[in-house]
Enzyme design. Structure first.
Site, PDB file in Angstrom:
ATOM      1  N   LYS A  78       0.867  -1.170   0.000  1.00 47.28           N
ATOM      2  CA  LYS A  78       0.000   0.000   0.000  1.00 47.28           C
ATOM      3  C   LYS A  78       0.907   1.225   0.000  1.00 47.28           C
ATOM      4  O   LYS A  78       1.956   1.218   0.666  1.00 47.28           O
ATOM      5  CB  LYS A  78      -0.876  -0.045   1.256  1.00 47.28           C
ATOM      6  CG  LYS A  78      -1.885   1.081   1.374  1.00 47.28           C
ATOM      7  CD  LYS A  78      -2.724   0.924   2.644  1.00 47.28           C
ATOM      8  CE  LYS A  78      -3.814   1.975   2.752  1.00 47.28           C
ATOM      9  NZ  LYS A  78      -4.651   1.801   3.963  1.00 47.28           N
ATOM     10  N   SER A 153      -9.607   1.879   3.176  1.00 46.78           N
ATOM     11  CA  SER A 153      -8.741   2.634   2.300  1.00 46.78           C
ATOM     12  C   SER A 153      -7.727   1.788   1.527  1.00 46.78           C
ATOM     13  O   SER A 153      -7.122   2.277   0.586  1.00 46.78           O
ATOM     14  CB  SER A 153      -7.979   3.682   3.111  1.00 46.78           C
ATOM     15  OG  SER A 153      -7.125   3.050   4.048  1.00 46.78           O
ATOM     16  N   SER A 177      -9.773  -0.611   7.247  1.00 51.66           N
ATOM     17  CA  SER A 177      -9.216  -0.461   5.899  1.00 51.66           C
ATOM     18  C   SER A 177      -8.528  -1.676   5.297  1.00 51.66           C
ATOM     19  O   SER A 177      -8.178  -1.658   4.125  1.00 51.66           O
ATOM     20  CB  SER A 177      -8.246   0.714   5.870  1.00 51.66           C
ATOM     21  OG  SER A 177      -8.974   1.906   5.784  1.00 51.66           O
TER      22      SER A 177
HETATM   23  N1  GLN Z   1     -13.093   4.109   6.837  1.00 54.04           N
HETATM   24  C1  GLN Z   1     -12.410   4.495   8.020  1.00 54.04           C
HETATM   25  C2  GLN Z   1     -11.999   5.933   7.936  1.00 54.04           C
HETATM   26  O1  GLN Z   1     -12.288   6.525   6.958  1.00 54.04           O
HETATM   27  C3  GLN Z   1     -11.234   3.603   8.259  1.00 54.04           C
HETATM   28  C4  GLN Z   1     -10.031   3.957   7.451  1.00 54.04           C
HETATM   29  C5  GLN Z   1      -8.837   3.111   7.795  1.00 54.04           C
HETATM   30  O2  GLN Z   1      -8.968   2.070   8.423  1.00 54.04           O
HETATM   31  N2  GLN Z   1      -7.679   3.609   7.406  1.00 54.04           N
HETATM   32  O3  GLN Z   1     -11.386   6.486   8.797  1.00 54.04           O
END
Ligand code: GLN
Length: 487
Positions: A78, A153, A177
């Site tokens: 990532k 994400s 994410s």
């Molecule tokens: N969807 C969650 C957020 O927007 C989690 C994102 C993540 O785990 N990086 O914060």
């Protein structure tokens, strides 16, 4: 791909060990597939020269010592993990020109294990989001239906594994994410216990929640990857000094908790899919028991207060002076700060910084931030109470399968509510596994197994047993083509 585009790491290891395929061939095949499926927008960058050089070294190592660990296996990071000499953008204009001067611990460990990095995957900007639509290079597309999101994400990593571009990828999970994109794309993903994997060199979003982890086709492969990623790191003071995850745990009959607060929230289709999974788990010889996690409904609110507060402080370093995009021809210092940050950050990131700064400000700190911290403790206690009577908890990962691109853009809180089933385990710092368990209308659906702190081996053993008995991890999307709207 040589060895098959959808081969697992374990299968590729056997192929490499038997010298039926070489690491160079595997790396090249990944690079070719990434180029052929570029419309998925799963990658931010590739590193062909580095990959082929490392793959050659891996082939030499295999010829000498045989195949061990991850030697010769291609994978992607990532684009939140620093890799020395490679662009690390976090899908943000703020870091569009940043070349990492050092390796994240995870990157160094994957290198040491002999894995061959082929590129960096797309994501939501600074990992804030659930759809991988906010990156500066545009949306990642779900390989099962390119009109839908891949989740976020870590959407690029999930899409890349699902589409057979790479057999494995790293992700990070702050509030879901790794798990949510894994579920949306029909792959397996593990959010380890907070502290299991070093955060050093992983660009910070919310430091008390951020946790790196593996994404792959099977739980067995996740175990292999975790073994190389995990472990105490003196450069991350929150990394835990615990024994490594067991190489293989024997699954014994376990008590599996079914939390009413999650199941009662499911719609008909998801309820039917998850019920089948629940029966399947029972069919493996485990005993189900109802458990209650009474503070679940406050989790999304608490998560967004805490994670945004931490984001607002973590992202203050991007001022155009010390770090990040620098605006041109500033009038004065104030103008430099203002324009560098305005130009560098996208809307969602700005929203989190503003919300976070607000909840930390005098007069609001007690009402929001401290209250959220109290809720966080209650949520953690809910889980600890439940784990007094069960070994693991079975839950959905997402309220629905992958939604359509742009569907959640009108009101940001619609997107936040998508995280209802993943943020509680994050707030409690618990490990959680997402594995495919069904399909709805041709789209993959995942189930989540949440365990006590550092019980990754138990979750992986459950996932492995599940994947020996079922084949929901086997189907893969047909190669898609660039549609008229896809660029
Ligand atoms: N969807 C969650 C957020 O927007 C989690 C994102 C993540 O785990 N990086 O914060």
């Amino acid at each position: 791909m040589a060895g098959g585009a959808f081969a697992t790491l374990s299968e590729l290891r056997a192929e490499l060990a038997a010298r039926r395929v070489g690491a160079v061939e595997l790396a090249q095949a990944c690079l070719d597939r990434i180029a052929a499926q570029a419309h998925l927008n799963a990658f931010v960058s590739t590193c062909p020269e580095r990959a082929l050089a490392r793959a050659e070294a891996a082939d030499r190592r295999i010829a000498k010592e045989g195949q061990t660990a991850l030697v010769g296996l291609p994978f992607a990071h990532k684009d939140i993990f620093c890799v020395q000499g490679l662009p690390t953008t976090c899908a943000s204009n703020m870091l569009a020109d940043f070349v990492a001067p050092y390796d994240a611990t995870v990157a160094a460990r994957m290198d040491a294990a002999g894995a061959v990095l082929v590129g960096k995957t797309n994501m939501d900007e600074f990992a804030m989001g659930s759809s991988s639509e906010t990156g500066h290079l545009g949306s990642v597309r779900n390989p099962w239906d390119t009109g839908r999101v891949a989740g976020g994400s870590s959407g690029g990593s999930a899409a890349a594994v699902a589409a057979g571009l790479v057999p494995a990828a790293t992700g990070t999970d702050t509030g879901g994410s790794i798990r949510q994109p894994a579920a949306f794309c029909g792959v397996s993903g593990l959010k380890p216990t907070y502290g299991r994997v070093s955060r050093y060199g992983m660009i910070a979003f919310a430091s008390s929640l951020d946790q790196g982890g593996p994404m792959a086709r099977t739980a067995e492969d996740l175990r292999l990857l975790l073994a190389c990623m995990e472990g105490r790191d003196p450069r991350d003071s929150t990394s835990a000094d615990v024994p490594p995850t067991a190489a293989e745990a024997t699954p014994r009959p376990l008590r599996i908790g079914i939390p009413g607060e999650y199941w009662d929230a499911l719609g008909t289709d998801m309820g039917t899919a998850l019920d089948a999974a629940r029966r399947g788990i029972e069919g493996l010889g485990h005993n189900l028991a109802a458990v209650s996690l009474p503070h679940t409904r406050a989790a999304v609110a608490a998560y967004y207060v805490i994670s945004s507060a931490e984001a607002s402080t973590n992202l203050s370093r991007y001022d155009g002076v010390r770090y990040g995009h620098r605006a041109s021809a500033p009038k004065d210092l104030e103008d430099l700060y203002r324009r560098s940050r305005s130009e560098g950050f996208g809307d969602e990131v700005k929203r989190r910084i503003l919300t976070g700064a607000y909840t930390l400000s005098v007069g609001y700190y007690d009402a929001y931030y401290q209250k959220a911290q109290r809720v966080r403790r209650l949520i953690r206690q809910d889980f600890l109470d439940a784990f007094a009577s069960v070994d693991a908890i079975l839950a959905p990962v997402t309220p629905t399968p992958a939604f359509e691109l742009d569907a959640m853009q009108a009101d940001p809180t619609d997107m936040y509510r998508q995280d209802a089933f993943t943020v509680p385990a994050s707030l409690a710092g618990l490990p959680a596994l997402s594995v495919p368990c069904g399909q709805i209308g041709g789209l993959p659906v995942g189930m989540q197994l949440i365990g006590p702190h550092f019980a990754e081996d138990r979750l992986l053993a459950l996932g492995e047993a599940w994947q020996r008995e079922t084949d929901w991890h086997m189907p893969h999307p047909r190669d898609s083509r660039a549609g008229p709207e896809a660029t």
